[in-house]
Design a protein around this motif. Structure first.
Motif, short mmCIF file in Angstrom:
data_model
loop_
_atom_site.label_atom_id
_atom_site.label_comp_id
_atom_site.label_asym_id
_atom_site.label_seq_id
_atom_site.Cartn_x
_atom_site.Cartn_y
_atom_site.Cartn_z
N ALA A 107 -12.95 -19.73 3.23
CA ALA A 107 -12.15 -19.17 4.11
C ALA A 107 -11.89 -19.80 5.51
O ALA A 107 -13.01 -20.45 5.77
N ASP A 121 -14.20 -14.07 3.04
CA ASP A 121 -13.43 -13.71 3.68
C ASP A 121 -13.83 -12.67 4.88
O ASP A 121 -13.26 -12.65 6.10
N GLN A 147 -15.37 -15.21 -3.16
CA GLN A 147 -14.02 -15.16 -2.17
C GLN A 147 -14.21 -14.05 -1.12
O GLN A 147 -13.95 -14.24 0.06
N ALA A 175 -7.94 -19.30 4.14
CA ALA A 175 -7.27 -19.95 3.19
C ALA A 175 -6.29 -21.24 3.74
O ALA A 175 -6.15 -22.14 3.12
N THR A 176 -5.95 -20.92 5.07
CA THR A 176 -5.08 -21.80 5.61
C THR A 176 -5.98 -23.02 6.63
O THR A 176 -5.50 -23.93 7.16
#
Length: 810
Positions: free
Chosen positions: A324, A283, A279, A326-327
């Protein structure tokens, strides 16, 4: 500029005529000819007209020079100006000044059409040299690739520029063009603010970096390095601004790539969790590198195992691990942990480890299946770059970077950067995988070395709660134990080994085994710790020299006797236990702690306390009572209060332990935390019988009779014969080899315990008697008749005991 001519009305008065140049100039334009002197000569070389600039240059007025030969103003040879027909087109000459000095000037002549007159233009020689050098410099800069020069007037309109077709935005830049005609409004406003500040203050701007977008193509961006300087005339008046725009796009792109590579190295790998590392990698790439990023890992990586070294398409077994931002809106099929669909023509070059770039159409054609396209390809994505996560000869997974919002596709140099980033990320993921493997092995080893969390014995019921350091991220050497001893007694142990990881776990296992072995010798707590300290010294001697300081442990050893309701405790640098009484009151047990087990030749002291039935004795490691915000003493008070509030007779011990450590679990402690709780029991008085044996040989027979009566009372008639033999042999040995006083004690529970105690410290020895021996068969018979037997030593006595199983305990 405007030139005004003043003519004398008398033709014979040519010497009175003058030529003047007005200072007026168009608004916003610079008057660049302020120092240019002009004069008109007739065919004989006499001055006909004389400008104000010429008067300023020489100090002579028009009235003083008009009508006179020009050679009167020349200091030195005048042949070159003697006859108009020989008037040179240009040159340098030294003129006299009214003050008596001389002036070096450069001049240029031109015949006046339709007359014999000549126009002479002159300026100080050094001004002409400056102009020539400046023009040469401007031409040199203008011819350089990647450098755009723009001259702006005081209104910041473009006066002159070397920008040609394709230099800025693909269109020619004409005089009068403003920045807002070329750049987006926001960028133009920002640059004009800088140029206006330079124009007003005269302070230059050097190498100011700014990214700009073009008005006709806002999606296209270019990085510029701006240097700007104010232009001034000879009198120091501002005439405009010159701006040098250097195309810095490649440099800025390389700098961003270098910064991104450094950011990946800095931010990825801080966690030793595989999923967290994946992650972090996703990111760090959004939005610096792409709009959407997905990381898929091979299934075996999650377990810490090695993936196949020879990877075929059918062996991938990839699973969705991280994405990535997250939205982001991803295809409906993507779920964390789900397997990635099988692709026969996978878009990744597994063999080379290099990143590959595809546009959307090529990627869709490569996949082929419309359902897989819907599953794998994000909406509005136009370009994708994929790379394998390859490290140490292992293919760990793959990373995909998509671009949706930004229109520019991936470039080859970005592909090279992606290969490097994937390699760095793969190393971090592999480190996490290796840690996962070691951590799981350490956890499995530790769990296999620890006893069951709960036990149930005649002496007490116990429950232990173990909280690993860092929420499970680290494994250390804390342990606990509840060891059933003869005569229904129970040994409680709490220990803490120095260090962490596999070495600490291994040391813990060796010490726990040593304590269990020595427990069979039924040593007093202080003697037990002394023996264990010797064991630690041996471990230190076996360790490498640079590891001596990481071998050590603390330990608390307690023995509870449910018959006497007494508990003997000794500590080797370990926190003291906490006693919670049945009425709910709690206190820390006052003991005399000895040094840690790594320090030898230091005595330990046993403390004995009385314990009421139903009390809870709590043993803990320092991870429970030692925290960042307080010391051990405060921690013990906290633990005492927490146990007093949580320990209730109707509450399970394991539930109590979890409640006490609940808030500690939220803080992810730096050290292991182990809490062992023991709710004590007692053997009822009616289940024990004690008889003091007189020092009389006839006492052996009396002891047998007394034991027979007691077993009959307890309903243990099936054990009468064996018990009579055991009592007879143990009492006989005590009378023969021991010293008074001698005591016989019987204890009934799930076993029948027969004990004989005397004041001698002589250790009994089991041996096999020969056929000619008259004795030596007593302990052999005891060992054969009972389930087990043994001997323990007190401070002033010894006890030989035997246990027989009761098939139907009361």
């Amino acid at each position: 500029m405007t030139m005004n001519h003043a003519h004398d009305t008398h033709s014979g008065s040519a010497s009175q005529e003058s030529l003047s140049v007005s200072d007026a100039h168009p608004s916003g334009s610079a008057y660049v000819f302020a120092d240019l002197a002009a004069a008109v000569l007739d065919g004989r070389g006499a001055v006909v007209r004389w400008t104000e600039a010429a008067a300023d240059l020489t100090g002579f007025t028009a009235e003083e020079v008009c009508g006179r030969p020009v050679h009167d103003l020349v200091a030195g040879p005048t042949d070159e100006l003697h006859r108009s027909t020989e008037m040179p087109e240009s040159g340098r000459v030294r003129l006299r000044h009214r003050s008596g000095d001389t002036i070096d000037v450069a001049f240029r002549t031109s015949a006046v059409e339709g007359s014999a007159e000549f126009l002479v233009l002159a300026a100080p020689a050094h001004h002409v040299s400056d102009h020539q050098q400046g023009a040469a410099l401007l031409r040199a800069l203008s011819s350089q690739d990647g450098i755009t020069i723009a001259l702006h007037d005081t209104d910041l309109a473009t006066v002159q520029t070397n920008a040609v077709l394709g230099t800025l935005d693909g269109r020619p830049v004409r005089p009068g063009t403003r920045l807002c005609d070329v750049l987006c409004a926001e960028d133009a406003e920002s640059l004009e603010a800088v140029l206006r500040q330079v124009l007003e203050t005269g302070v230059p701007v050097i190498r100011r970096n700014q990214e700009v977008s073009w008005r006709h193509d806002p999606a296209r961006q270019q990085a510029l390095s701006l240097s700007a300087f104010r232009l001034e005339d000879a009198r120091g008046r501002p005439t405009g601004v010159v701006a040098l725009y250097i195309d810095n796009t490649d440099h800025m792109r390389a700098r961003r790539h270098l910064d991104l590579a450094g950011k990946v190295a800095e931010q990825v790998g801080g966690s030793l969790d595989v999923v967290r590392t994946a992650q972090d990698l996703a990111d760090v790439l959004v939005p610096a590198f792409g709009d959407l990023v997905a990381v898929d890992l091979v299934q075996s990586v999650f377990d810490g195992n090695e993936p196949p070294k020879q990877v075929g398409v059918e062996d991938l077994n990839l699973r969705k691990t991280a994405h990535a931002p997250a939205t982001a809106v991803w295809p409906a099929g993507i779920r964390h942990g789900e397997p990635v669909p099988f692709l026969r023509d996978h878009p990744i070059h597994w063999e080379t480890g290099e990143a590959v770039i595809h546009d959307r159409d090529d990627f869709v054609a490569l996949i082929g299946d419309p359902q897989l396209v819907e599953y794998l390809v994000p909406e509005d994505a136009h370009s994708v770059m994929v790379a394998p996560l390859y490290a140490r000869g292992l293919t760990l997974g793959a990373i995909s970077v998509w671009r949706t919002g930004r229109p520019d596709p991936f470039t080859e140099d970005e592909g090279d950067l992606m290969t490097q980033i994937a390699w760095t990320g793969a190393l971090a993921i592999d480190n996490a995988r290796r840690y996962t493997r070691e951590h799981r092995a350490a956890v499995a080893l530790q769990q296999s070395l620890l006893p069951p969390a709960t036990t149930d014995t005649p002496a007490a019921e116990t429950a232990a709660v173990y909280l690993p350091a860092g929420g499970g991220a680290d494994i250390r050497g804390d342990w606990y134990d509840a060891i059933a001893l003869p005569s229904l007694r129970l040994a409680l142990v709490s220990g803490d080994v120095v260090g962490h990881g596999m070495p600490a776990t291994a040391t813990m296992g060796r010490l726990r085994t040593a304590i269990q072995t020595l427990a069979d010798l039924e040593l007093e707590p202080d003697e037990m710790l002394t023996r264990i300290a010797d064991q630690v010294q041996r471990l230190m001697a076996e360790a490498p020299p640079d590891h001596h300081d990481v071998v050590g442990a603390t330990c608390l050893y307690a023995v509870y006797d449910p018959v006497t309701r007494r508990c003997a405790i000794a500590s080797a640098g370990h926190p003291p236990p906490v006693l919670v009484r049945p009425d709910g009151t709690a206190e820390t047990v006052g003991i005399a702690p000895g040094p840690p087990l790594s320090i030898s030749d230091m005595p330990y002291e046993t403390t004995t306390i009385d314990i009421e039935p139903g009390s809870v004795l709590a043993l803990c490691t320092d991870g429970v009572v030692e925290r960042r915000d307080h010391d051990i003493e405060q921690g013990l008070r906290y633990l005492t209060d927490a146990l007093a509030a949580s320990c209730r007779p109707d509450r399970a011990l394991d539930e109590t332990g979890r409640a006490v450590l609940a808030d500690l679990a939220e803080q992810a402690p730096r050290d292991d935390a182990t809490l062992l709780l023991a709710r004590t029991r007692t053997v009822p008085a009616e289940d024990t019988a004690r008889w003091e044996i007189p020092t009389d040989p006839a006492a052996v027979s009396e002891a047998r009779n007394w034991a027979t009566r007691q077993l009959t009372t307890w309903g243990l008639d099936d054990l009468l014969f064996t018990t009579e033999l055991i009592v007879s042999e143990l009492v006989t040995n005590a009378m023969r080899y021991g010293r008074a006083p001698v005591e016989l004690r019987l204890i009934r529970h799930d076993v029948l315990v027969c004990e004989v105690t005397d004041a001698s410290s002589t250790q009994p020895r089991l041996r096999r008697a020969r056929t000619t021996d008259e004795g030596g068969r007593g302990l052999f018979l005891v060992a054969q008749l009972g389930a087990r037997w043994g001997c323990r030593h007190g401070q002033n006595d010894k006890t030989i005991w035997s246990e027989q199983l009761i098939e139907c305990p009361h």
